[in-house]
Structures are given as structure tokens and as C-alpha cells.
Design a protein around this motif. Structure first.
Motif, short mmCIF file in Angstrom:
data_model
loop_
_atom_site.label_atom_id
_atom_site.label_comp_id
_atom_site.label_asym_id
_atom_site.label_seq_id
_atom_site.Cartn_x
_atom_site.Cartn_y
_atom_site.Cartn_z
N GLU A 1 -3.01 -2.82 -16.24
CA GLU A 1 -3.79 -3.15 -15.04
C GLU A 1 -3.73 -2.03 -14.00
OE1 GLU A 1 -5.86 -5.49 -15.03
OE2 GLU A 1 -5.14 -6.51 -16.84
N THR A 2 -2.59 -1.38 -13.94
CA THR A 2 -2.44 -0.28 -12.98
C THR A 2 -3.36 0.88 -13.34
OG1 THR A 2 -0.19 -0.91 -12.45
CG2 THR A 2 -0.78 1.39 -12.07
N ILE A 3 -3.48 1.16 -14.63
CA ILE A 3 -4.36 2.26 -15.04
C ILE A 3 -5.82 1.91 -14.73
CG2 ILE A 3 -5.23 3.52 -17.06
CD1 ILE A 3 -2.29 3.57 -18.08
N ARG A 4 -6.15 0.63 -14.86
CA ARG A 4 -7.50 0.21 -14.47
C ARG A 4 -7.75 0.45 -12.98
NH1 ARG A 4 -10.19 -4.53 -14.47
NH2 ARG A 4 -8.36 -5.83 -14.13
N VAL A 5 -6.74 0.17 -12.17
CA VAL A 5 -6.88 0.40 -10.72
C VAL A 5 -7.01 1.90 -10.44
CG1 VAL A 5 -5.71 0.19 -8.48
CG2 VAL A 5 -5.68 -1.74 -10.08
N LEU A 6 -6.20 2.70 -11.10
CA LEU A 6 -6.25 4.16 -10.90
C LEU A 6 -7.64 4.70 -11.28
CD1 LEU A 6 -2.74 5.14 -12.34
CD2 LEU A 6 -3.48 5.44 -9.97
N MET B 1 -5.51 -10.26 -10.10
CA MET B 1 -4.97 -9.52 -8.96
C MET B 1 -5.49 -8.08 -8.98
SD MET B 1 -3.33 -9.15 -6.20
CE MET B 1 -2.16 -10.39 -5.71
N ALA B 2 -5.46 -7.46 -10.16
CA ALA B 2 -5.98 -6.09 -10.26
C ALA B 2 -7.47 -6.05 -9.92
CB ALA B 2 -5.73 -5.53 -11.66
N SER C 1 -1.43 -13.15 -18.76
CA SER C 1 -0.28 -12.62 -18.02
C SER C 1 -0.31 -13.08 -16.57
CB SER C 1 -0.28 -11.09 -18.08
OG SER C 1 0.72 -10.60 -17.23
N ILE C 2 0.80 -13.60 -16.09
CA ILE C 2 0.83 -14.18 -14.73
C ILE C 2 1.58 -13.30 -13.73
CG2 ILE C 2 0.76 -16.55 -15.63
CD1 ILE C 2 3.81 -16.71 -14.81
N VAL C 3 2.19 -12.22 -14.19
CA VAL C 3 3.08 -11.47 -13.27
C VAL C 3 2.30 -10.61 -12.28
CG1 VAL C 3 5.05 -11.50 -14.80
CG2 VAL C 3 3.43 -9.58 -14.90
N ASN C 4 2.97 -10.28 -11.23
CA ASN C 4 2.37 -9.52 -10.14
C ASN C 4 2.36 -8.02 -10.49
OD1 ASN C 4 1.65 -8.44 -7.69
ND2 ASN C 4 3.06 -9.70 -6.49
N PRO C 5 1.19 -7.40 -10.51
CA PRO C 5 1.14 -5.98 -10.87
C PRO C 5 1.40 -5.04 -9.68
CG PRO C 5 -1.09 -6.79 -10.57
CD PRO C 5 -0.17 -7.97 -10.31
N ILE C 6 1.61 -5.60 -8.48
CA ILE C 6 1.63 -4.74 -7.29
C ILE C 6 2.79 -3.74 -7.33
CG2 ILE C 6 1.95 -4.74 -4.76
CD1 ILE C 6 0.12 -7.20 -4.66
N ALA C 7 3.97 -4.14 -7.84
CA ALA C 7 5.09 -3.20 -7.88
C ALA C 7 4.74 -1.98 -8.74
CB ALA C 7 6.34 -3.89 -8.43
N MET C 8 4.06 -2.22 -9.83
CA MET C 8 3.64 -1.10 -10.70
C MET C 8 2.55 -0.27 -10.03
SD MET C 8 4.11 0.13 -13.97
CE MET C 8 3.95 1.85 -13.54
N GLY D 1 6.59 1.23 -17.50
CA GLY D 1 6.53 -0.20 -17.21
C GLY D 1 7.92 -0.79 -17.08
N ALA D 2 8.47 -1.27 -18.18
CA ALA D 2 9.84 -1.84 -18.17
C ALA D 2 10.30 -1.94 -19.62
CB ALA D 2 9.84 -3.22 -17.53
N ILE D 3 11.58 -1.98 -19.80
CA ILE D 3 12.10 -2.17 -21.15
C ILE D 3 13.03 -3.38 -21.20
CG2 ILE D 3 11.90 0.16 -22.11
CD1 ILE D 3 15.22 -0.91 -20.78
N THR D 4 13.25 -3.84 -22.41
CA THR D 4 14.22 -4.90 -22.65
C THR D 4 15.50 -4.25 -23.12
OG1 THR D 4 12.50 -6.47 -23.25
CG2 THR D 4 14.71 -6.92 -24.09
#
Ligand code: NAI
Ligand code: MG
Length: 397
Positions: A21-26, A389-390, A324-331, A69-72
Motif C-alpha cells: 500500500e505504501t508503494i501505491r501511495v508513493l 486507508m491508502a 488486511s485491517i492493519v494501519n499502513p500509516i507507520a510504513m 516491512g516486518a519480519i517474524t
């Protein structure tokens, strides 16, 4: 101008959705870049026995700038169990690839800005002297030393004889721990070097100077941890006197600082700390501006390698939801830090303004902003999805 190449490392779990989603915003904001995907995370541990394949390290060495992004991460034993069968005999030991990246590239400067958005229902509020509710604006930027200190990895349980004997030469060790059997001793070291300490202090002061903050707060514990925190404080005093006469140096202890930030967070601007205290204090401030959905970060080396990532993890329990329900703003905010770093400030300003507009308007909010607990049905209950959100941010650009 030639197209910029950015290494995109989605990693695991929700890392994938927030990065996409961040790449879409960029793109929508007009950032002209090509993204090359870097493999990182659990998937590659399981299939290749290496969560940070060499090809990813090479990609970053070549292109220098990455979005992550994030890892497990899982404990050693569980990690071993999940290895594919043919890899189980190879004696592989899991270690976190993001810590590996930090160490490999010397990403020693970590910056975590925490600035509240007008209209964010998750903002810190308090009772004022007149009994009314106050919502002080928070704008603190935490500079965290990212490679040394307690997270430096120099540690032992039941240390071998040589190490134990060396410790016995320290009078305090001998007096306080010398009668404990070696097998019952675990030691984690806290090593600070002058070079890395100088770099994080300098980065903090330069940031204060460039962005007009009138103070830098050193948040350590020099009265107790005399050698490491003490060295950092002495160096900060000297640096301030020599090079930053117009910026005040404040000295707070980590414990007291955690109390002050829950009372008067608006008093703090630039804060600088070692690795662990920087980690703690940045989470503390992040909680005041909305938590993990809003906490962004940059990690940079002296050689111009930089990785931008939200501070949240892979939230595996949300990764399998159909939507996906998480907030993309931090990314997205982390990507804005990347744009600042590569001197694309017009685009980062535009994106930040769009994010601010969406939050202030308040009609599109992810589940965390609605104070719901994260479940698949939050969308039915009116929460925005990651994509919605994006979309809302893109519509404001
Ligand atoms: P986490 O940050 O993944 O999730 C904790 C909780 O925070 C989630 O359950 C969710 O309620 C909330 N949350 C996180 N990101 C959010 C977002 N963007 N929007 C809305 N809510 C959000 O931390 P947790 O559960 O402790 O760890 C999960 C995995 O992530 C572990 O394997 C851990 O090792 C790893 N991790 C990775 C990090 C990294 O990649 N840098 C950092 C922290 C944890
Ligand atoms: Mg943390």
C-alpha cells in the motif's frame, strides 16, 4: 533524471500489505522509482536456512536505500522445528535478519520521530489545572544508537574459565558475584564506543539545529551506569559547548524520563540515547501519538546505506485475514523519511499533508484508530481496511 531504484523488502505477515500500500501511495504522489524485491524473513529461514539471503545483502549494497516491512522471529527451538527436513542436519541457528542487517551494514543511527496528528483519537490527553481535558501536541524525535550497548550480542551464560577469571579481576564482580558458582552466572555486556557515540550525538544535535529544536535531551543513567552512560554524557557536554551553543543540552535518567513523558511530553524535542534506552523511550513516545500504527523509523550507516521501516512487527495473527485491517500509516511515514533522506522533500511533504488531512477529517479510520480489538469483522463495523486507508490518502494528494 534517472529513475531511483529502491530495494523493497516486505518480509513476513503484515509487512507485505503495508509495504504494498505504501508503494501505491508513493506512485500516486509522483515518486518515480523502480522497486526491486529483497527476500527476507521466515519463509527464507524455513526454505533456505537463512532469513537474510546473501542476494538480499548484495541488493542493498548495490542500491543503498530500502523500505522494509516486518519480519517474524521465533525462539531458537521453534525456529529449528520449522526448518525443512533436509536443512535440519546442517546445524543452522536462527538469528533475526533485521538485527543482522543492522550489524552487517553498520546501520548505527536509528531515528524514530513521534509527532501527533491533529484529530487522531489515539492522541495523549490529560486533565488540566482547571479540570478540563488537554491534548498537548507531541513532537519528539528519538535518536537511538542502533548497533552497540546491551543489544550488541556480547553475552554468556556459564562463561568459560578465561572469561570468568577476567571478570574476577574487577573488584565489584569479585565482591558481589565472586561466591556464586560460575554455572549460575549469566552476563550481558553494555559496550559503547567513542566513535559510535559521537555519531549518534552528532546526528541528534544536527537534527535539532536543522529543524529548529531548542534542546537535545540525553536520556541515559550516568549517575549509575558510570562508564557507558557517563562517557556519553561527557561527550555530549563537550560537543554542545564546542559546536551547538544555541541548543540546550538536557540530561534525564531513563526511569524519570518515562515518568515525565506521561506528564509533559510536549516539553521534549530531540532525544538521544543508547540502544536499549532508545528502544524503550521511542516506544513510550509512540504510545502517546497512537501506537504501532503510527511509529516510523529510519536506520542509517556512515556509508550511505539506509533502511526505513515501521517499528511494528509482522502481527502474524492478522496476516491471514482475507482483507488486511492493519494501519499502513507507520510504513507510509517511514517511506516519507526515506524521501527526506534522498532529498525528495516536496513529495514527502505532500504525502504527510495528505495523511494529516485524512486523520483530521476522521471519516476513514483503521480499527486501531477506532479503539477496536483487531478481528476480521472490524471492517463490517466501520473500520477502514489497509487498502481503504491508502486510497483515502491517495485521494488527498
Ligand atoms: P507486532 O508489532 O507484530 O504486533 C503487536 C500488536 O500491535 C498486533 O497484534 C496489533 O494489535 C498491533 N499492530 C502492529 N502493527 C500494527 C499496525 N500496522 N496497525 C494496527 N495495529 C498494529 O508485535 P508482536 O506481536 O510482539 O510480534 C509479532 C512478530 O513480529 C514476532 O515474530 C516478532 O519477533 C516480530 N517483530 C518484528 C519486528 C521487525 O520486523 N522489526 C519488530 C517487532 C516484532
Ligand atoms: Mg522495540
Amino acid at each position: 533524471m534517472s529513475k531511483r531504484t529502491i530495494v523493497a523488502m516486505p518480509g513476513d505477515g503484515i509487512g507485505k500489505a503495508v509495504l504494498e500500500e505504501t508503494i501505491r501511495v508513493l506512485d500516486a504522489a509522483g515518486f518515480d522509482a523502480e522497486y526491486v524485491e529483497g527476500d527476507i524473513g521466515w519463509e527464507f529461514w524455513k526454505s533456505e536456512g537463512n532469513p537474510l539471503p546473501q542476494r538480499t545483502v548484495d541488493l542493498l549494497a548495490k542500491h543503498k536505500v530500502a523500505l522494509f516491512g516486518a519480519i517474524t522471529s521465533k525462539p531458537k527451538d521453534e525456529a529449528f522445528e520449522e526448518l525443512s527436513d533436509e536443512l535440519k542436519e546442517k546445524g543452522l541457528v536462527y538469528s533475526s535478519p533485521i538485527v543482522g542487517l543492522r550489524q552487517h551494514f553498520g546501520l548505527d543511527i536509528c531515528v524514530r520521530p513521534t509527532k501527533s496528528y491533529l484529530g487522531n483519537p489515539l492522541n495523549f490527553i490529560r486533565r488540566g489545572a482547571d479540570g478540563g481535558v488537554e491534548e498537548p501536541p507531541v513532537d519528539a524525535v528519538i535518536f537511538r544508537q542502533n548497533t552497540e550497548g546491551l543489544y550488541g550480542g556480547v553475552e554468556w551464560s556459564n562463561p568459560d574459565d578465561k572469561v570468568y577469571e577476567a571478570f574476577l579481576t574487577h573488584p565489584k564482580f569479585k565482591k558481589n558475584f565472586g561466591s556464586t558458582p560460575k554455572e549460575e552466572v549469566s552476563i550481558s555486556t553494555r559496550i559503547f564506543t567513542k566513535n559510535a557515540t559521537e555519531r549518534i550525538l552528532r546526528a541528534a544535535f544536527n537534527h535539532a539545529k536543522e529543524y529548529g529544536y531548542n534542546s537535545v535531551t540525553l536520556c541515559e543513567k550516568p549517575n549509575v551506569i558510570r562508564e557507558t552512560s557517563g562517557m556519553m554524557y561527557k561527550m555530549a557536554l563537550k560537543m554542545q559547548a564546542a559546536d551547538y551553543p544555541n541548543i540546550e543540552l538536557w540530561n534525564t535518567n531513563i526511569d524519570a524520563q518515562m515518568m515525565w513523558l506521561t506528564k509533559n511530553p510536549e516539553n521534549y524535542g530531540v532525544i538521544v540515547a543508547g540502544n536499549m534506552f532508545g528502544d524503550i523511550i521511542s516506544d513510550g513516545f509512540a504510545g502517546l501519538i497512537g501506537g504501532l500504527g503510527f511509529a516510523c523509523s529510519a536506520q542509517m550507516s556512515a556509508e550511505g546505506i539506509a533502511v526505513f521501516e515501521p517499528t511494528h512487527g509482522s502481527a502474524p495473527k492478522y496476516a491471514d485475514y482475507d482483507t488486511s485491517i492493519v494501519n499502513p500509516i507507520a510504513m507510509i511515514e517511514s517511506a516519507c523519511m526515506m524521501l527526506d533522506y534522498i532529498d525528495e522533500k516536496a513529495i514527502s511533504t505532500k504525502i504527510r499533508k495528505a495523511v494529516a488531512d485524512v486523520i483530521e477529517e476522521g471519516t476513514v479510520r483503521t480499527y486501531d484508530m477506532m479503539k477496536m480489538s483487531g478481528r476480521p469483522d472490524v471492517i463490517e463495523k466501520g473500520a477502514a481496511s489497509t487498502t481503504q486507508m491508502a486510497d483515502a490518502i491517495i485521494a488527498k494528494l
